[in-house]
Design a protein around this motif. Sequence first.
Motif: not given
Length: 258
Positions: A113-140
């Motif tokens: 009875n429904a179609i849900t449209i979502s995404r995988w990645l909410q945010t991705a922060k990558i600094d100049e040294n290559g450090k990364a902070s990734l956040q999965l989308d809450p709908q997952l």
Amino acid sequence: MRTGGRVVIVNPREKETSKLQNYSLDKERSYPVVKANTLVQKARHQLTAKELKLVDFMVSKVREDDTGFKPIETSIAEINQVMSFGRGSKNTDETIKALLALSNKGFWLKIPNAITISRWLQTAKIDENGKASLQLDPQLAPYLLKLVESKTGHARFSLADVVVLKSKYSIMLYELLMSWRGSMGVNGHPDEFLEYFGKSDMKWWIFNGKILTPAINEINSKTGIKVHYATRKQGGRTVEVELDFKGEFSQEQWDQMK
């Protein structure tokens, strides 16, 4: 020790460091990827092999007792090493681009009875040294959190098996089979398989030769399962496809996937 007529002095600390690095790498790849069967079987997307692997890398960071998605603190170097993407500036740039592409890509999930449209990645922060902070989308959350506790049907497999697979179709097929591991196989009409792989406009015989058979061969040669493939024909046309598999895991590996 001697090799090729030369004396090679091995620094014990370097040797020990190498052992620790290999242990850490094996540990990272041993973490399970756990997804609700609904997400594996029903989500429709157009991700590349690298993007699929990035999703699985992030999902492997989710723990069974997590109540929400925590920021995944990592680095591009770590991602490239764990997922065997390669070293160097070129591979660093390609992984960053893949994360950017993933943040802009969604999927649709057809449920009753429904179609849900979502995404995988909410945010991705990558600094100049290559450090990364990734956040999965809450709908997952319903498809990744508390699955064992809630007894939701789920696929569970080792990140290591995803690392060795090169084709996106091999990864998709492997995960589909893992979502049916309770029955050790899956069967359906050819059109269902074509839709799952995003190839509804392709002729079955072309799909079989160019996508399905190579995917089965890669899974059989690189992972802990052996896939058997059979079809049933009616009037010269394929009307049913059956895929079953046998596990070649150790008892400990099977226990981890329960």
